[in-house]
Scaffold this active site. Structure first.
Site, mmCIF file in Angstrom:
data_model
loop_
_atom_site.group_PDB
_atom_site.id
_atom_site.type_symbol
_atom_site.label_atom_id
_atom_site.label_comp_id
_atom_site.label_asym_id
_atom_site.label_seq_id
_atom_site.Cartn_x
_atom_site.Cartn_y
_atom_site.Cartn_z
ATOM 1 N N LYS A 150 -0.656 37.088 13.548
ATOM 2 C CA LYS A 150 -1.651 38.097 13.919
ATOM 3 C C LYS A 150 -1.191 38.874 15.145
ATOM 4 O O LYS A 150 -0.421 38.372 15.966
ATOM 5 C CB LYS A 150 -3.012 37.451 14.190
ATOM 6 C CG LYS A 150 -3.005 36.281 15.162
ATOM 7 C CD LYS A 150 -4.374 35.598 15.161
ATOM 8 C CE LYS A 150 -4.358 34.327 15.988
ATOM 9 N NZ LYS A 150 -5.664 33.624 15.945
ATOM 10 N N ARG A 175 -18.032 30.555 16.775
ATOM 11 C CA ARG A 175 -18.121 31.392 17.975
ATOM 12 C C ARG A 175 -19.118 30.731 18.925
ATOM 13 O O ARG A 175 -20.289 30.528 18.593
ATOM 14 C CB ARG A 175 -18.575 32.803 17.609
ATOM 15 C CG ARG A 175 -19.070 33.681 18.776
ATOM 16 C CD ARG A 175 -18.067 33.883 19.888
ATOM 17 N NE ARG A 175 -16.796 34.412 19.461
ATOM 18 C CZ ARG A 175 -16.532 35.713 19.348
ATOM 19 N NH1 ARG A 175 -17.474 36.606 19.611
ATOM 20 N NH2 ARG A 175 -15.330 36.115 18.976
ATOM 21 N N ARG A 180 -19.024 30.836 11.663
ATOM 22 C CA ARG A 180 -18.690 31.977 10.812
ATOM 23 C C ARG A 180 -17.805 31.473 9.679
ATOM 24 O O ARG A 180 -16.700 30.992 9.919
ATOM 25 C CB ARG A 180 -17.992 33.056 11.636
ATOM 26 C CG ARG A 180 -18.850 33.561 12.793
ATOM 27 C CD ARG A 180 -18.081 34.447 13.736
ATOM 28 N NE ARG A 180 -16.940 33.742 14.306
ATOM 29 C CZ ARG A 180 -16.035 34.320 15.119
ATOM 30 N NH1 ARG A 180 -16.152 35.594 15.440
ATOM 31 N NH2 ARG A 180 -15.033 33.617 15.606
ATOM 32 N N ARG A 217 -10.086 34.691 7.012
ATOM 33 C CA ARG A 217 -10.731 35.322 8.161
ATOM 34 C C ARG A 217 -12.240 35.136 8.057
ATOM 35 O O ARG A 217 -12.838 35.434 7.024
ATOM 36 C CB ARG A 217 -10.380 36.805 8.217
ATOM 37 C CG ARG A 217 -8.886 37.079 8.321
ATOM 38 C CD ARG A 217 -8.599 38.556 8.294
ATOM 39 N NE ARG A 217 -9.048 39.176 7.058
ATOM 40 C CZ ARG A 217 -9.074 40.490 6.837
ATOM 41 N NH1 ARG A 217 -8.696 41.312 7.791
ATOM 42 N NH2 ARG A 217 -9.476 40.963 5.692
ATOM 43 N N GLU A 230 -9.174 31.540 20.637
ATOM 44 C CA GLU A 230 -9.283 32.750 21.452
ATOM 45 C C GLU A 230 -10.376 32.594 22.498
ATOM 46 O O GLU A 230 -11.345 31.851 22.294
ATOM 47 C CB GLU A 230 -9.606 33.981 20.581
ATOM 48 C CG GLU A 230 -8.501 34.392 19.634
ATOM 49 C CD GLU A 230 -8.793 35.723 18.940
ATOM 50 O OE1 GLU A 230 -9.695 36.453 19.406
ATOM 51 O OE2 GLU A 230 -8.120 36.028 17.948
ATOM 52 N N ASN A 267 -12.650 35.394 24.149
ATOM 53 C CA ASN A 267 -12.964 36.819 24.032
ATOM 54 C C ASN A 267 -13.753 37.290 25.256
ATOM 55 O O ASN A 267 -14.878 36.856 25.478
ATOM 56 C CB ASN A 267 -13.781 37.059 22.765
ATOM 57 C CG ASN A 267 -12.999 36.698 21.515
ATOM 58 O OD1 ASN A 267 -12.223 37.486 21.017
ATOM 59 N ND2 ASN A 267 -13.196 35.479 21.029
#
Length: 324
Positions: free
Chosen positions: A165, A215, A229, A237, A286, A288
């Site tokens: 990615k 998340r 998610r 994804r 990640e 964010n």
């Protein structure tokens, strides 16, 4: 709830007519601000101007309401001095995290002594989603950042399946799953090298992504909630923007440890609203900080009010600044 002393709030974000109010976190925050009686302005990053030592923004006063198709009303634009005319500036435009984005952080950093900027622009600049997370490599899946095809092939041989990615992508764009055969890997690396000047990220594929990519939202270092998610059929994804679905969830013990490790550092850096991504209940992928999302789904599932929590944290930050 109406604030005793309404704040003037300038929101640097994407165009108002293009947002989906059913899931947009920035709009959710603006609604919470309006409920407290705060005065809202909207501007785009290109509306920033530096002149004679001051940072200005050509901004529209805006009223917001939760009515699809009629969710905002602009007033006539005004030239705001972001240091003198405003109490809080939100930096909430979506990436790409490019030189335009970085320039905006430099300009907004210049008003920090007078106005609270959320998230702290210098910290945003120094904490790109896929690089800041490397400070917590002990929680991450095996990870490589490179432009070297031979290194990627070696990594694939070691781990069997990988995900490739872009380093500064967002919303699940250009995320590729490569299987053990390595079919099309050389062409994919050629494409990434032609499309981006920076290295790209390669990670071991985590099969647990089929059960969801969680998340977790932290507000001033404290967990506000989480949403799972789940990828759509045939997808790896899980981003809601590319067809993932949201589900109610709780934190695992490992996720609680991850949040406890990150929380104090996020708070110290002035990263007041952060969304972290965890796969399989244990793999941090990640952090964010640019324009995290997820609070609408979290509040819908949990009956919580993350918008109010965010504004309470801002009130606390402003009180601490006033007392300093």
């Amino acid at each position: 709830m109406t604030a005793l002393n309404p704040l003037t709030v300038a929101v640097q974000m994407d165009p108002m007519d293009g947002i989906n109010i059913a899931g947009d976190s920035t709009f959710h925050i603006m609604l919470a601000a309006a409920a407290r009686g705060h005065i809202l302005y909207h501007f785009l990053a290109p509306d920033l101007t530096y002149r004679d030592g001051r940072v200005l923004a050509k901004a529209h006063p805006v009223r917001v309401q939760k009515v699809a198709g009629d969710h905002y009303v602009f007033g006539e634009p005004e030239m705001l001095d972001l240091g003198r005319d405003v109490d809080v500036v939100w930096m909430r435009q979506d990436p790409p995290f490019d030189l335009s984005y970085i320039t905006a952080t430099h300009l907004l950093e210049r008003v920090q002594a007078e106005t609270l900027v959320v998230n702290d622009p210098a910290s945003v600049r120094n904490a790109p989603e896929k690089l800041f997370v490397l400070d917590y490599a002990r929680f991450m899946p095996p990870t490589m950042i490179t432009r070297d095809l031979a290194e990627v092939k070696s990594f694939l041989t070691e781990h069997g399946e990988i995900v490739v990615k872009p380093l500064y992508g967002n919303a699940g764009n250009a995320v590729f799953h490569i299987g053990p055969s390595g079919a099309n890997l050389s062409a994919l690396v050629e494409l990434f090298k032609a499309s981006w000047v920076e290295p790209f990220m390669v990670q071991a594929f985590i099969p647990g992504v089929a059960q969801g990519d969680k998340r977790i939202v932290l507000v001033d270092g404290e967990v506000a909630g989480a949403v799972n998610r789940i990828p759509g059929a045939g997808e790896i994804r899980s981003n809601l923007a590319v067809g993932g679905s949201a589900a109610k969830t709780e934190l695992t013990q490992t996720e609680q440890l991850i949040c406890a490790a990150l929380g104090p550092e996020l708070k110290a850096r002035g990263l007041l609203f952060v969304g972290i991504d965890v796969i399989g209940g244990q793999w941090l992928t990640e952090i964010n900080v640019t324009s995290p999302t997820g609070i609408v789904s979290i509040d819908a599932f949990n009956g919580s009010d993350t918008g109010a929590m965010i504004w309470d944290a801002i009130d606390a930050r402003l009180a601490a600044r006033a007392a300093a």
